[in-house]
Scaffold this motif. Sequence first.
Motif, mmCIF file in Angstrom:
data_model
loop_
_atom_site.group_PDB
_atom_site.id
_atom_site.type_symbol
_atom_site.label_atom_id
_atom_site.label_comp_id
_atom_site.label_asym_id
_atom_site.label_seq_id
_atom_site.Cartn_x
_atom_site.Cartn_y
_atom_site.Cartn_z
ATOM 1 N N TRP A 153 -13.864 -30.414 -13.415
ATOM 2 C CA TRP A 153 -12.476 -30.425 -13.057
ATOM 3 C C TRP A 153 -11.772 -30.825 -13.697
ATOM 4 C CZ3 TRP A 153 -9.173 -34.272 -13.837
ATOM 5 C CH2 TRP A 153 -9.754 -35.486 -14.574
ATOM 6 N N SER A 154 -12.099 -31.277 -15.097
ATOM 7 C CA SER A 154 -10.891 -31.740 -16.117
ATOM 8 C C SER A 154 -10.886 -30.582 -17.086
ATOM 9 C CB SER A 154 -11.226 -32.888 -16.955
ATOM 10 O OG SER A 154 -12.447 -32.898 -17.652
ATOM 11 N N ASN A 155 -11.294 -29.235 -17.220
ATOM 12 C CA ASN A 155 -11.353 -28.138 -17.934
ATOM 13 C C ASN A 155 -12.083 -28.604 -19.075
ATOM 14 O OD1 ASN A 155 -10.596 -25.546 -18.734
ATOM 15 N ND2 ASN A 155 -9.360 -26.304 -19.942
ATOM 16 N N ASN A 191 -8.971 -29.504 -28.133
ATOM 17 C CA ASN A 191 -9.353 -28.584 -27.024
ATOM 18 C C ASN A 191 -8.177 -28.812 -25.942
ATOM 19 O OD1 ASN A 191 -9.620 -31.163 -25.531
ATOM 20 N ND2 ASN A 191 -11.652 -31.529 -25.958
ATOM 21 N N LYS A 192 -8.685 -28.229 -24.615
ATOM 22 C CA LYS A 192 -7.680 -28.114 -23.589
ATOM 23 C C LYS A 192 -8.055 -28.891 -22.652
ATOM 24 C CE LYS A 192 -4.512 -25.569 -22.833
ATOM 25 N NZ LYS A 192 -3.148 -26.009 -22.944
ATOM 26 N N CYS A 241 -8.308 -32.032 -19.870
ATOM 27 C CA CYS A 241 -7.274 -32.835 -19.244
ATOM 28 C C CYS A 241 -7.114 -34.219 -20.113
ATOM 29 C CB CYS A 241 -7.433 -32.913 -17.969
ATOM 30 S SG CYS A 241 -6.101 -33.985 -16.963
ATOM 31 N N LEU A 287 -5.767 -34.475 -5.008
ATOM 32 C CA LEU A 287 -6.960 -35.391 -5.476
ATOM 33 C C LEU A 287 -7.271 -36.454 -4.098
ATOM 34 C CD1 LEU A 287 -9.337 -36.313 -7.305
ATOM 35 C CD2 LEU A 287 -7.446 -38.219 -7.945
ATOM 36 N N GLN A 292 -9.325 -21.563 -13.882
ATOM 37 C CA GLN A 292 -9.114 -21.527 -15.266
ATOM 38 C C GLN A 292 -9.097 -20.031 -15.965
ATOM 39 O OE1 GLN A 292 -11.482 -24.472 -14.474
ATOM 40 N NE2 GLN A 292 -9.054 -25.214 -13.913
ATOM 41 N N CYS A 332 3.078 -28.369 -22.746
ATOM 42 C CA CYS A 332 1.973 -28.360 -23.436
ATOM 43 C C CYS A 332 0.739 -27.722 -22.716
ATOM 44 C CB CYS A 332 1.551 -29.988 -23.108
ATOM 45 S SG CYS A 332 -0.104 -30.301 -24.236
ATOM 46 N N PHE A 357 -7.984 -41.475 -16.707
ATOM 47 C CA PHE A 357 -7.099 -41.970 -15.929
ATOM 48 C C PHE A 357 -7.375 -41.573 -14.348
ATOM 49 C CE2 PHE A 357 -3.006 -41.312 -13.277
ATOM 50 C CZ PHE A 357 -2.386 -42.681 -13.286
ATOM 51 N N PRO A 409 -9.589 -30.414 -7.692
ATOM 52 C CA PRO A 409 -8.070 -30.141 -7.431
ATOM 53 C C PRO A 409 -7.705 -28.716 -7.952
ATOM 54 C CG PRO A 409 -8.468 -32.278 -7.838
ATOM 55 C CD PRO A 409 -9.711 -31.445 -8.197
ATOM 56 N N VAL A 410 -7.764 -28.381 -9.183
ATOM 57 C CA VAL A 410 -7.418 -27.423 -9.771
ATOM 58 C C VAL A 410 -8.483 -26.284 -10.101
ATOM 59 C CG1 VAL A 410 -6.380 -26.403 -12.209
ATOM 60 C CG2 VAL A 410 -5.729 -28.646 -11.346
ATOM 61 N N PHE A 438 -1.820 -21.197 -18.284
ATOM 62 C CA PHE A 438 -2.035 -22.248 -17.630
ATOM 63 C C PHE A 438 -2.250 -21.527 -16.008
ATOM 64 C CE2 PHE A 438 -0.052 -25.944 -15.401
ATOM 65 C CZ PHE A 438 -1.117 -26.901 -15.218
ATOM 66 N N LEU A 462 0.156 -24.264 -24.250
ATOM 67 C CA LEU A 462 0.088 -24.087 -25.622
ATOM 68 C C LEU A 462 -1.507 -24.137 -26.011
ATOM 69 C CD1 LEU A 462 2.683 -26.899 -26.862
ATOM 70 C CD2 LEU A 462 3.090 -24.097 -26.693
ATOM 71 N N GLY A 520 -1.564 -33.396 -9.421
ATOM 72 C CA GLY A 520 -2.975 -33.758 -9.257
ATOM 73 C C GLY A 520 -3.221 -34.582 -8.102
ATOM 74 N N LEU A 521 -2.506 -35.778 -8.199
ATOM 75 C CA LEU A 521 -2.776 -36.791 -7.226
ATOM 76 C C LEU A 521 -2.475 -36.460 -5.779
ATOM 77 C CD1 LEU A 521 -1.702 -40.206 -8.880
ATOM 78 C CD2 LEU A 521 -3.831 -38.723 -8.964
HETATM 79 C C1 HEM Z 1 -4.722 -29.979 -18.339
HETATM 80 C C2 HEM Z 1 -6.687 -31.137 -14.053
HETATM 81 C C3 HEM Z 1 -4.193 -35.013 -13.929
HETATM 82 C C4 HEM Z 1 -2.049 -33.950 -17.951
HETATM 83 C C5 HEM Z 1 -5.438 -29.889 -17.246
HETATM 84 C C6 HEM Z 1 -6.353 -28.732 -16.754
HETATM 85 C C7 HEM Z 1 -7.072 -29.268 -16.042
HETATM 86 C C8 HEM Z 1 -6.506 -30.436 -15.243
HETATM 87 C C9 HEM Z 1 -8.054 -28.203 -15.034
HETATM 88 C C10 HEM Z 1 -6.495 -27.913 -17.778
HETATM 89 C C11 HEM Z 1 -5.833 -26.519 -17.370
HETATM 90 C C12 HEM Z 1 -6.042 -25.062 -18.214
HETATM 91 O O1 HEM Z 1 -5.808 -25.112 -19.137
HETATM 92 O O2 HEM Z 1 -6.666 -24.237 -17.674
HETATM 93 C C13 HEM Z 1 -6.260 -31.872 -13.553
HETATM 94 C C14 HEM Z 1 -6.423 -32.681 -12.246
HETATM 95 C C15 HEM Z 1 -5.653 -33.907 -12.216
HETATM 96 C C16 HEM Z 1 -4.984 -34.029 -13.532
HETATM 97 C C17 HEM Z 1 -7.526 -32.050 -11.347
HETATM 98 C C18 HEM Z 1 -5.494 -34.868 -11.275
HETATM 99 C C19 HEM Z 1 -6.159 -35.012 -10.063
HETATM 100 C C20 HEM Z 1 -3.640 -35.123 -15.281
HETATM 101 C C21 HEM Z 1 -2.790 -36.285 -15.571
HETATM 102 C C22 HEM Z 1 -2.431 -35.908 -16.694
HETATM 103 C C23 HEM Z 1 -2.593 -34.668 -16.920
HETATM 104 C C24 HEM Z 1 -2.684 -37.530 -14.684
HETATM 105 C C25 HEM Z 1 -1.334 -37.118 -17.439
HETATM 106 C C26 HEM Z 1 -1.323 -37.076 -18.650
HETATM 107 C C27 HEM Z 1 -2.770 -32.693 -18.415
HETATM 108 C C28 HEM Z 1 -2.089 -31.890 -19.285
HETATM 109 C C29 HEM Z 1 -2.723 -30.745 -19.570
HETATM 110 C C30 HEM Z 1 -3.908 -30.910 -18.617
HETATM 111 C C31 HEM Z 1 -1.121 -32.399 -20.512
HETATM 112 C C32 HEM Z 1 -2.960 -29.664 -20.856
HETATM 113 C C33 HEM Z 1 -4.001 -30.295 -21.766
HETATM 114 C C34 HEM Z 1 -3.807 -29.277 -22.969
HETATM 115 O O3 HEM Z 1 -2.925 -28.638 -23.186
HETATM 116 O O4 HEM Z 1 -4.617 -29.721 -24.032
HETATM 117 N N1 HEM Z 1 -5.654 -30.815 -16.134
HETATM 118 N N2 HEM Z 1 -5.427 -32.941 -14.239
HETATM 119 N N3 HEM Z 1 -3.373 -34.163 -15.970
HETATM 120 N N4 HEM Z 1 -3.538 -32.147 -17.849
HETATM 121 FE FE1 HEM Z 1 -4.429 -32.577 -16.123
#
Ligand code: HEM
Length: 481
Positions: free
Chosen positions: A414-416, A427-428, A430, A287, A349, A112, A435, A345-346, A95, A115, A283-284
């Motif tokens: 952005w959300s991967n 999948n991975k 987000c 963002l 990867q 998570c 939300f 924001p992220v 991660f 994983l 994230g926020l």
């Molecule tokens: C995974 C971005 C908000 C929970 C990810 C990943 C990205 C990302 C890029 C993939 C990371 C990787 O594996 O390389 C963002 C951004 C956010 C945000 C830019 C806000 C601006 C949130 C929120 C939650 C969340 C609100 C609440 C549930 C997670 C979780 C993972 C994840 C648990 C791991 C997913 C997995 O293992 O399948 N997020 N995220 N994120 N995010 Fe977000």
Amino acid sequence: MASSDQGSSGAPKPVPGSYGLPVIGAVRDRLDFYYFQGQDKYFESRVERYGSTVVRMNVPPGPFMAKDPRVVAVLDAKSFPVLFDMDKVEKKNLFTGTYMPSTSLTGGYRVCSYLDPSEPTHTKVKQMLFNLLLSRKDEVIPTFRSNFSSLLATVESELAKAGKAEFNKLNDVTSFDFIGEAYFGVRPSSTDLGSGGPTKAAKWLIWQLHPLVTIGLPMILEEPLLHTFHLPPFLVKGDYKALYKYYSTAGKQALDMAEGLGLSREEACHNLLFATTFNSYGGLKVLFPGLLANIANGGEKLHERLVAEIRGAVAEAGGKVTLAAVEKMELTNSVVWESLRLDPPVKFQYGHAKKDLEIASHNGVFAVKKGEMLFGYQPCATKDARVFGSTAGQFVPDRFVGDEGSKLLQYVYWSNGRETESPSVDNKQCPGKNFVVLVGRLFVVELFLRYDTFTATVGTGLLGTSVVFTGVTKATSGPGS
Ligand code: HEM
């Protein structure tokens, strides 16, 4: 299919690029990345030097935190989605990239984000988060509105007193309370945590992210302090304990539900803490300043158009901000996606090749060996001129409006994952995807129900953009006035 662009035309070529001498090459590259070139230039210059958007290079932090800093970077819109394809990459323990923070920062658990979907706990935790978000979906709009209207009231009183209001500070406090209230119905500031939550959270975040940031100190101090060794976890133990107490109490219902999914209460709680504090709050923190900066730079003309669209849709919905009303706001929605495209924001990867792969870029097909680390610097992919044309590097508010515009959403990563695809336990991508887009939209709605226009100065902060309000013009018409 996430990898639909992965065609194979022509014989695969070896990936160009260089890692330099062991240790010395990686340290030298780290200095380029942080101090001599800066992040964007670091990647762009290597693409230029080797004439390829699939290119070998070192990534920070390198010695002594990362065992192996060598990656194959995928730096265009076509090659990047290989990172979303779970048949092609393994996402275990990467991660944060080529180093992994100590699990003593997360209660001894691999949470998570670290994983791979092939691990059974990944499914259970991700399902817990999907269930939590679904169970609280009706709370998001009212909770957002009450927290952020109060933030804007504070902006106004600070403007009246001092002629400026620092958005990032207010956002940190507000976003932390908003997330706690939206997810669990309990504002952290009303518990034993008091007003200390955001500071404790920020300190804990730094303990995990320090290898990847500079804080503006001279190189000679930052290198040994931030980029060479891990900060000792015991120094943040007390902060973590206080945060954990909040989640174990406020998150009771979510934890009951998690037990039903086969998770222990303790593992679920460490995961709730991480998903809420690192993923959501982290994230926020990035963002909203990014979005606000882009809208501020968009100027009065853009503000006028947003005012008309937002107030029109809200008036049509009987003066209420509803999901259906927000869905109709095409320009507002496009502005949020455009900001997520331009300033994801992220930004980093990673994924290990699960087998020998052929990766297609715009220029050719490249051979990668099983076990090699693939790396994507997202801004290079989402600012790809082959997809977004000559304005790829600019903020174009209307970019995603209309049928033609919405065809470009598949290139927003952005959300991967692609914006046109959905997160799942397999999948991975987000789990917060919907939300995040919703709160982005609500942020723009709240701004322009309240103001006709505003001005702000934009700078750079520790984790991204920093914004200072310098003036607001209160609404003169419509449901916000
Ligand atoms: C995974 C971005 C908000 C929970 C990810 C990943 C990205 C990302 C890029 C993939 C990371 C990787 O594996 O390389 C963002 C951004 C956010 C945000 C830019 C806000 C601006 C949130 C929120 C939650 C969340 C609100 C609440 C549930 C997670 C979780 C993972 C994840 C648990 C791991 C997913 C997995 O293992 O399948 N997020 N995220 N994120 N995010 Fe977000």
